[in-house]
Scaffold this motif. Structure first.
Motif, PDB file in Angstrom:
ATOM      1  N   GLY A  34      -3.353   2.435  -5.640  1.00  0.00           N
ATOM      2  CA  GLY A  34      -3.717   1.031  -5.632  1.00  0.00           C
ATOM      3  C   GLY A  34      -3.578   0.368  -4.279  1.00  0.00           C
ATOM      4  N   LYS A  35      -3.314   1.152  -3.243  1.00  0.00           N
ATOM      5  CA  LYS A  35      -3.178   0.582  -1.904  1.00  0.00           C
ATOM      6  C   LYS A  35      -4.547   0.268  -1.333  1.00  0.00           C
ATOM      7  CE  LYS A  35      -1.042   1.437   2.580  1.00  0.00           C
ATOM      8  NZ  LYS A  35      -0.244   2.386   3.395  1.00  0.00           N
ATOM      9  N   ALA A  36      -4.666  -0.936  -0.756  1.00  0.00           N
ATOM     10  CA  ALA A  36      -5.965  -1.420  -0.305  1.00  0.00           C
ATOM     11  C   ALA A  36      -6.229  -1.096   1.161  1.00  0.00           C
ATOM     12  CB  ALA A  36      -6.048  -2.925  -0.511  1.00  0.00           C
ATOM     13  N   SER A  37      -7.485  -0.760   1.459  1.00  0.00           N
ATOM     14  CA  SER A  37      -7.973  -0.716   2.837  1.00  0.00           C
ATOM     15  C   SER A  37      -9.263  -1.526   2.888  1.00  0.00           C
ATOM     16  CB  SER A  37      -8.208   0.727   3.294  1.00  0.00           C
ATOM     17  OG  SER A  37      -9.151   1.374   2.458  1.00  0.00           O
ATOM     18  N   LEU A  94       8.775  -3.648   3.984  1.00  0.00           N
ATOM     19  CA  LEU A  94       8.972  -2.211   3.951  1.00  0.00           C
ATOM     20  C   LEU A  94       8.318  -1.562   2.739  1.00  0.00           C
ATOM     21  CD1 LEU A  94      12.749  -2.403   4.917  1.00  0.00           C
ATOM     22  CD2 LEU A  94      10.861  -1.809   6.463  1.00  0.00           C
ATOM     23  N   GLY A  95       7.227  -2.159   2.249  1.00  0.00           N
ATOM     24  CA  GLY A  95       6.545  -1.620   1.080  1.00  0.00           C
ATOM     25  C   GLY A  95       7.473  -1.634  -0.128  1.00  0.00           C
ATOM     26  N   PRO A  96       7.524  -0.540  -0.890  1.00  0.00           N
ATOM     27  CA  PRO A  96       8.371  -0.512  -2.087  1.00  0.00           C
ATOM     28  C   PRO A  96       9.857  -0.564  -1.786  1.00  0.00           C
ATOM     29  CG  PRO A  96       7.440   1.657  -1.638  1.00  0.00           C
ATOM     30  CD  PRO A  96       6.749   0.700  -0.718  1.00  0.00           C
ATOM     31  N   VAL A 109       2.248  -0.798 -10.221  1.00  0.00           N
ATOM     32  CA  VAL A 109       1.335  -1.381  -9.243  1.00  0.00           C
ATOM     33  C   VAL A 109      -0.115  -1.269  -9.725  1.00  0.00           C
ATOM     34  CG1 VAL A 109       0.442  -1.219  -6.888  1.00  0.00           C
ATOM     35  CG2 VAL A 109       2.899  -0.911  -7.323  1.00  0.00           C
ATOM     36  N   VAL A 110      -0.783  -2.412  -9.792  1.00  0.00           N
ATOM     37  CA  VAL A 110      -2.220  -2.437 -10.047  1.00  0.00           C
ATOM     38  C   VAL A 110      -2.964  -2.307  -8.721  1.00  0.00           C
ATOM     39  CG1 VAL A 110      -4.137  -3.798 -10.939  1.00  0.00           C
ATOM     40  CG2 VAL A 110      -1.950  -3.757 -12.160  1.00  0.00           C
ATOM     41  N   ALA A 120       6.332  -8.309  -5.298  1.00  0.00           N
ATOM     42  CA  ALA A 120       6.315  -7.343  -6.396  1.00  0.00           C
ATOM     43  C   ALA A 120       5.457  -7.843  -7.547  1.00  0.00           C
ATOM     44  CB  ALA A 120       7.744  -7.079  -6.877  1.00  0.00           C
ATOM     45  N   LEU A 121       5.582  -9.116  -7.877  1.00  0.00           N
ATOM     46  CA  LEU A 121       4.796  -9.667  -8.983  1.00  0.00           C
ATOM     47  C   LEU A 121       3.298  -9.608  -8.701  1.00  0.00           C
ATOM     48  CD1 LEU A 121       6.791 -12.780 -10.256  1.00  0.00           C
ATOM     49  CD2 LEU A 121       6.145 -10.753 -11.566  1.00  0.00           C
TER      50      LEU A 121
END
Length: 306
Positions: A95-98, A224-226, A248-249, A285-286
């Motif tokens: 679900g990580k965006a580029s 720091l991401g997650p 994560v969506v 996170a939300l």
């Protein structure tokens, strides 16, 4: 306190899945880092004003409606006939965006010097992302930030595809950090932003500490991401909070929403940086549990943080 958020508002074209070789479905979502931060601040109950260039085209109408629905005031927004900027979003398996950007001659990159308001010492100016770094109007953004009397925060929010030359990108970011530092402001970056700028992923907090000292910043924030987020002072002190394990969506708007959550708490009690980091990490996170940049309300964030 009045928050003034300066920067781009654009359309994120996001894939919907399915389709045929000749046709694929997409959804046009309101986006842009500063727009997301403005919407998030307003949803958290803050008096928020968007300082951006909004097109008269159909996408521009959508962006105005999105900001107004979130409770953002558009009294400082600049109306333009320039076409709305577009970002084509790709999501990986996590679900990580580029992003691939279509920006030439569009609304966010043609700032004129006379389009900026005079802000006072009771205002908080938050700005950043692409429009502060590239385009014909970037110098005017720098000049505005350099002369403002408002408290200032800057989200670097690197987008390498818009300016692949690391040295040139860092040079422009350095000028902006120096402008923010003249007023003892705050800079935020992700660990990935820092790693790309310096071509080294070994010690993002070490680089943040060095920049905080070099540019006279009050704080440097690193997401720091997650793994949460950290704040670094120029004297080497650090505060860090863990992330939240959520389903994560997508990560669209996570950093922008973090900054809104952080500022919503920090401006109330600047001495409790750790509490502000926790609020920022919770808000980020939300938003990751939702499709697109849909920031939480203050009530939703309070319930999530318990």
């Amino acid at each position: 306190m009045r928050f003034v958020v300066c920067g781009e508002a654009l359309i994120d074209l996001m894939p919907e899945g399915g389709g045929t070789p000749a046709e694929s479905p997409w959804v046009a979502r309101s986006g842009g880092g500063p727009l997301n931060s403005a919407a998030a601040l307003a949803r958290l109950g803050k008096d928020t004003h968007f300082l951006g260039r909004l097109s008269s085209d159909a996408f521009g109408v959508q962006l105005r409606s999105h900001l107004e629905a979130a409770g953002v005031s558009l009294d400082l927004a600049v109306a333009t006939d320039d076409a709305t900027s577009v970002a084509v979003v790709s999501l990986d398996d996590q679900g990580k965006a580029s992003y691939a950007f279509h920006f030439h001659g569009t609304s966010n990159f043609n700032w004129h010097a006379d389009e900026f308001p005079t802000l006072g010492g009771d205002d908080w100016l938050h700005f950043g992302s692409i429009g502060a770094v590239i385009g014909a109007g970037a110098k005017n953004v720098l000049d505005f930030v350099s002369r403002t009397d408002a408290a200032v925060s800057f989200d670097i929010n690197v987008r390498p595809s818009t300016l692949p030359d690391r040295a040139e990108y860092f040079s422009r970011v350095s000028d902006l950090m120096a402008a923010v530092g003249r007023g003892g402001g705050i800079v935020k970056a992700s660990d990935e932003d820092i790693a790309w700028l310096v071509d080294d992923d070994s010690d993002p907090l070490g680089y943040a500490e060095g920049w905080a000292a070099e540019y006279g910043l009050a704080l440097f924030l690193v997401t720091l991401g997650p793994d949460g987020a950290a704040a670094v002072w120029p004297d080497g002190r650090r505060a860090q909070v863990p992330g939240h394990r959520v389903e994560v969506v997508d990560t669209v708007g996570a950093g922008d929403t973090f900054m809104a959550g952080f500022l919503s708490a920090y401006t109330v009690n600047p001495r409790d940086v750790e509490a502000a980091l926790r609020r920022g990490a919770g808000a980020a996170a939300l938003v990751c549990t939702r499709e697109g940049a849909q920031p939480p309300t203050a009530e939703e964030l309070d319930a999530f943080l318990g």
